[in-house]
Design an enzyme around this catalytic site. Structure first.
Site, PDB file in Angstrom:
ATOM      1  N   LEU A 129      -5.696  -3.334   8.384  1.00 34.54           N
ATOM      2  CA  LEU A 129      -5.610  -4.362   9.419  1.00 34.54           C
ATOM      3  C   LEU A 129      -5.731  -5.781   8.852  1.00 34.54           C
ATOM      4  O   LEU A 129      -6.415  -6.635   9.409  1.00 34.54           O
ATOM      5  CB  LEU A 129      -6.622  -4.103  10.531  1.00 34.54           C
ATOM      6  CG  LEU A 129      -6.300  -2.855  11.381  1.00 34.54           C
ATOM      7  CD1 LEU A 129      -7.398  -2.573  12.394  1.00 34.54           C
ATOM      8  CD2 LEU A 129      -4.955  -3.010  12.096  1.00 34.54           C
ATOM      9  N   ARG A 184      -8.111   5.262  -5.545  1.00 36.85           N
ATOM     10  CA  ARG A 184      -8.341   4.960  -4.120  1.00 36.85           C
ATOM     11  C   ARG A 184      -9.418   5.898  -3.587  1.00 36.85           C
ATOM     12  O   ARG A 184      -9.336   7.110  -3.764  1.00 36.85           O
ATOM     13  CB  ARG A 184      -7.047   5.117  -3.306  1.00 36.85           C
ATOM     14  CG  ARG A 184      -7.284   4.932  -1.800  1.00 36.85           C
ATOM     15  CD  ARG A 184      -6.012   4.812  -0.986  1.00 36.85           C
ATOM     16  NE  ARG A 184      -5.655   3.403  -0.797  1.00 36.85           N
ATOM     17  CZ  ARG A 184      -4.852   2.947   0.152  1.00 36.85           C
ATOM     18  NH1 ARG A 184      -4.280   3.774   1.002  1.00 36.85           N
ATOM     19  NH2 ARG A 184      -4.577   1.664   0.263  1.00 36.85           N
ATOM     20  N   GLN A 216       1.058   6.449  -6.668  1.00 35.05           N
ATOM     21  CA  GLN A 216      -0.179   7.116  -6.259  1.00 35.05           C
ATOM     22  C   GLN A 216       0.035   8.617  -6.437  1.00 35.05           C
ATOM     23  O   GLN A 216       0.903   9.205  -5.786  1.00 35.05           O
ATOM     24  CB  GLN A 216      -0.487   6.806  -4.793  1.00 35.05           C
ATOM     25  CG  GLN A 216      -1.813   7.408  -4.331  1.00 35.05           C
ATOM     26  CD  GLN A 216      -2.063   7.211  -2.855  1.00 35.05           C
ATOM     27  OE1 GLN A 216      -1.259   7.623  -2.018  1.00 35.05           O
ATOM     28  NE2 GLN A 216      -3.171   6.594  -2.501  1.00 35.05           N
ATOM     29  N   ARG A 276       1.168  -1.377   7.246  1.00 37.48           N
ATOM     30  CA  ARG A 276       2.018  -1.544   8.436  1.00 37.48           C
ATOM     31  C   ARG A 276       2.639  -2.922   8.547  1.00 37.48           C
ATOM     32  O   ARG A 276       3.798  -3.050   8.957  1.00 37.48           O
ATOM     33  CB  ARG A 276       1.209  -1.183   9.688  1.00 37.48           C
ATOM     34  CG  ARG A 276       0.981   0.318   9.806  1.00 37.48           C
ATOM     35  CD  ARG A 276      -0.112   0.650  10.768  1.00 37.48           C
ATOM     36  NE  ARG A 276      -1.413   0.218  10.285  1.00 37.48           N
ATOM     37  CZ  ARG A 276      -2.557   0.401  10.944  1.00 37.48           C
ATOM     38  NH1 ARG A 276      -2.537   0.985  12.130  1.00 37.48           N
ATOM     39  NH2 ARG A 276      -3.702  -0.008  10.429  1.00 37.48           N
ATOM     40  N   TYR A 285      -8.043  14.003   1.453  1.00 36.59           N
ATOM     41  CA  TYR A 285      -7.213  14.887   0.630  1.00 36.59           C
ATOM     42  C   TYR A 285      -8.087  15.564  -0.427  1.00 36.59           C
ATOM     43  O   TYR A 285      -9.308  15.392  -0.446  1.00 36.59           O
ATOM     44  CB  TYR A 285      -6.012  14.117   0.063  1.00 36.59           C
ATOM     45  CG  TYR A 285      -5.118  13.650   1.186  1.00 36.59           C
ATOM     46  CD1 TYR A 285      -4.529  14.584   2.047  1.00 36.59           C
ATOM     47  CD2 TYR A 285      -4.917  12.302   1.464  1.00 36.59           C
ATOM     48  CE1 TYR A 285      -3.754  14.175   3.134  1.00 36.59           C
ATOM     49  CE2 TYR A 285      -4.146  11.882   2.549  1.00 36.59           C
ATOM     50  CZ  TYR A 285      -3.568  12.835   3.379  1.00 36.59           C
ATOM     51  OH  TYR A 285      -2.820  12.442   4.450  1.00 36.59           O
ATOM     52  N   CYS A 340       3.577   7.185   2.785  1.00 38.81           N
ATOM     53  CA  CYS A 340       4.452   8.351   2.863  1.00 38.81           C
ATOM     54  C   CYS A 340       5.670   8.010   3.709  1.00 38.81           C
ATOM     55  O   CYS A 340       5.526   7.452   4.798  1.00 38.81           O
ATOM     56  CB  CYS A 340       3.731   9.516   3.530  1.00 38.81           C
ATOM     57  SG  CYS A 340       2.453  10.235   2.514  1.00 38.81           S
ATOM     58  N   ALA A 361       1.960   8.536  -1.748  1.00 38.77           N
ATOM     59  CA  ALA A 361       1.281   9.725  -2.270  1.00 38.77           C
ATOM     60  C   ALA A 361       2.336  10.689  -2.809  1.00 38.77           C
ATOM     61  O   ALA A 361       3.160  11.207  -2.056  1.00 38.77           O
ATOM     62  CB  ALA A 361       0.473  10.380  -1.157  1.00 38.77           C
ATOM     63  N   SER A 363       0.844  -1.193   0.000  1.00 35.04           N
ATOM     64  CA  SER A 363       0.000   0.000   0.000  1.00 35.04           C
ATOM     65  C   SER A 363       0.882   1.247   0.000  1.00 35.04           C
ATOM     66  O   SER A 363       1.971   1.236   0.585  1.00 35.04           O
ATOM     67  CB  SER A 363      -0.862  -0.045   1.275  1.00 35.04           C
ATOM     68  OG  SER A 363      -2.022   0.722   1.142  1.00 35.04           O
ATOM     69  N   PRO A 364       0.414   2.318  -0.649  1.00 30.96           N
ATOM     70  CA  PRO A 364       1.233   3.534  -0.646  1.00 30.96           C
ATOM     71  C   PRO A 364       1.460   4.034   0.778  1.00 30.96           C
ATOM     72  O   PRO A 364       0.516   4.104   1.568  1.00 30.96           O
ATOM     73  CB  PRO A 364       0.391   4.533  -1.454  1.00 30.96           C
ATOM     74  CG  PRO A 364      -0.990   3.972  -1.496  1.00 30.96           C
ATOM     75  CD  PRO A 364      -0.842   2.486  -1.383  1.00 30.96           C
TER      76      PRO A 364
HETATM   77  C1  LIG Z   1       3.553   5.206   7.371  1.00 31.14           C
HETATM   78  C2  LIG Z   1       2.253   5.238   6.608  1.00 31.14           C
HETATM   79  C3  LIG Z   1       2.119   6.105   5.526  1.00 31.14           C
HETATM   80  C4  LIG Z   1       0.944   6.104   4.760  1.00 31.14           C
HETATM   81  N1  LIG Z   1       0.869   6.881   3.624  1.00 31.14           N
HETATM   82  C5  LIG Z   1      -0.180   6.738   2.785  1.00 31.14           C
HETATM   83  C6  LIG Z   1      -0.172   7.322   1.490  1.00 31.14           C
HETATM   84  O1  LIG Z   1       0.814   7.925   1.059  1.00 31.14           O
HETATM   85  N2  LIG Z   1      -1.265   7.163   0.723  1.00 31.14           N
HETATM   86  C7  LIG Z   1      -2.358   6.442   1.148  1.00 31.14           C
HETATM   87  O2  LIG Z   1      -3.331   6.325   0.398  1.00 31.14           O
HETATM   88  N3  LIG Z   1      -2.362   5.839   2.349  1.00 31.14           N
HETATM   89  C8  LIG Z   1      -1.297   5.955   3.151  1.00 31.14           C
HETATM   90  N4  LIG Z   1      -1.279   5.264   4.338  1.00 31.14           N
HETATM   91  C9  LIG Z   1      -2.393   4.356   4.641  1.00 31.14           C
HETATM   92  C10 LIG Z   1      -2.043   2.935   4.178  1.00 31.14           C
HETATM   93  O3  LIG Z   1      -1.807   2.898   2.785  1.00 31.14           O
HETATM   94  C11 LIG Z   1      -3.150   1.936   4.556  1.00 31.14           C
HETATM   95  O4  LIG Z   1      -4.317   2.261   3.835  1.00 31.14           O
HETATM   96  C12 LIG Z   1      -3.460   1.938   6.050  1.00 31.14           C
HETATM   97  O5  LIG Z   1      -2.266   1.995   6.813  1.00 31.14           O
HETATM   98  C13 LIG Z   1      -4.242   0.679   6.475  1.00 31.14           C
HETATM   99  O6  LIG Z   1      -3.528  -0.492   6.143  1.00 31.14           O
HETATM  100  P1  LIG Z   1      -2.670  -1.352   7.237  1.00 31.14           P
HETATM  101  O7  LIG Z   1      -3.627  -1.725   8.328  1.00 31.14           O
HETATM  102  O8  LIG Z   1      -2.156  -2.522   6.448  1.00 31.14           O
HETATM  103  O9  LIG Z   1      -1.566  -0.473   7.747  1.00 31.14           O
HETATM  104  C14 LIG Z   1      -0.132   5.258   5.120  1.00 31.14           C
HETATM  105  C15 LIG Z   1       0.007   4.428   6.238  1.00 31.14           C
HETATM  106  C16 LIG Z   1       1.176   4.387   6.961  1.00 31.14           C
HETATM  107  C17 LIG Z   1       1.302   3.423   8.119  1.00 31.14           C
END
Ligand SMILES: Cc1cc2nc3c(=O)[nH]c(=O)nc-3n(C[C@H](O)[C@H](O)[C@H](O)COP(=O)(O)O)c2cc1C
Length: 355
Positions: free
Chosen positions: A301, A230, A100, A324, A182, A26, A58, A23-24
């Site tokens: 999650l 997204r 993204q 994560r 956003y 930052c 992003a 997943s994207p």
């Molecule tokens: C460090 C970090 C940076 C993130 N940056 C972005 C981002 O750039 N673009 C985006 O759409 N979501 C971003 N997210 C959200 C994740 O892509 C994801 O949708 C969210 O963490 C839930 O998934 P997970 O439970 O596997 O962490 C970010 C999440 C984390 C932890």
């Protein structure tokens, strides 16, 4: 029984070797929007770790569209070269590089999380932010301007120019960021869009900018390469953007030729109430898939192989995104293959660890 998580997914001319995508995320590690060795190692190690698709964080279409001063960007040609190098490495690992593209709107000009995440004013290296309406995420924020028609058209043309650069950089999957509060999401939701012109009010008006951005991206993005959007399927707040509107929008995006809806949620308002738990966003991906027939990805999650396998095998989503968990375990694809008894190719250098 063979694993569905490790079955290939062909979208247009691109075949993902499995249904595991990064997943994207930052990294708040760029300077003036430029990628560097941190991004190479971060994205590259997850590609050598076996994921089928790596979506770069992003990446802002303009300096003012960055969440933080350390976001990646593609608003000038010089930013292409390092991303090209990273993408070549990802492809060398038989993974697929995605990007993204984003504009943060009223959530721009903030410090990185480890610097407190607070809004930055001009004296701290921040800038004026823009939104559909001059209504801030936090009431205490200032320097927020409502976009006029020319400002909206600049956003659209910035997405177009950034897409052209993304093609030159060798990305093979494009994702438009219309989630998490956003800019595009700010236009979609009645909780942040109070405009009375053609971009506010009715559902048709609130989705107008997103559709215009999709058109602009498609005018530069090769027809044979996958295009994702997204969205936040719900604002988790009364009176906000909801699943029904998400289904309607997804139908229209499908008709336009968008290939996959990456289904997330929330991020628009601080009073959101999110019932967090494993798979909490999966039902949205499932509804959108069932009601529109478009491909969807699930995220949020999802942390282990059996859980991801069930989501794909039961047809709730076509692709699973990991954020994560992939920070804890960059070799997600390789270790999940082991867990599910799927025979995948390991990097030669690591073969002695394959059990
Ligand atoms: C460090 C970090 C940076 C993130 N940056 C972005 C981002 O750039 N673009 C985006 O759409 N979501 C971003 N997210 C959200 C994740 O892509 C994801 O949708 C969210 O963490 C839930 O998934 P997970 O439970 O596997 O962490 C970010 C999440 C984390 C932890």
């Amino acid at each position: 029984m063979s694993s569905k998580l490790f079955s290939p997914l062909k979208i247009k001319s691109i075949t993902l070797k499995n249904r595991i995508a990064i997943s994207p995320m930052c990294q708040y590690s760029a300077q003036d929007g430029f990628a560097n060795d941190w991004h190479l190692v971060h994205l590259g190690s997850r590609a050598s770790g076996g994921a089928g698709l790596i979506i770069q964080e992003a990446t802002s279409v303009s300096p003012e569209g960055r969440i933080s001063p350390e976001d990646l960007g593609l608003w000038k040609d010089e930013q292409i070269e390092k991303m090209q190098q990273i993408n070549q490495f990802i492809i060398s690992q038989k993974s697929v590089p995605g990007i993204q593209l984003a504009h943060a709107g009223r959530k721009a000009s903030a410090a990185s999380p480890w610097n407190g995440g607070r809004k930055l004013d001009a004296t701290q290296g921040g800038w004026d932010t823009m939104a559909p309406s001059a209504v801030a995420y936090h009431h205490t924020e200032n320097s927020l301007v409502a976009l006029d028609e020319a400002g909206i058209q600049k956003v659209v043309s910035d997405f177009k120019s950034a897409t052209k650069r993304a093609v030159q950089a060798g990305f093979q999957v494009m994702e438009i960021h219309a989630a998490h509060g956003y800019l595009l999401h700010q236009f979609l939701s009645p909780l942040s869009n109070f405009r009375t012109d053609a971009y506010g009010g009715s559902f048709e008006n609130r989705i107008r900018l997103t559709l215009e951005v999709v058109d602009a991206v498609q005018s530069e993005w090769p027809e044979n390469l996958p295009l994702f959007v997204r969205i936040s399927a719900t604002d988790w707040a009364e009176g906000g953007w909801n699943l029904e509107e998400s289904v309607q929008l997804s139908k229209m995006l499908k008709e336009k030729g968008v290939d996959l809806i990456d289904v997330s949620s929330g991020g628009l308002v601080s009073h959101q109430q999110i019932p967090l738990g494993p798979n909490y966003q999966v039902p949205f991906a499932e509804s959108i898939k069932n009601e529109t027939g478009i491909l969807t990805s699930a995220v949020g999650l999802i942390t282990d192989a059996a859980q991801a396998e069930e989501i794909v095998a039961s047809g709730k989503a076509d692709l699973v995104l990991f954020a994560r968990e992939s920070l804890r375990n960059p070799n997600l694809g390789l270790t999940f293959a082991h867990d599910l008894n799927a025979d995948v190719e390991w990097p030669k250098q690591y073969e002695r660890a394959k059990m």
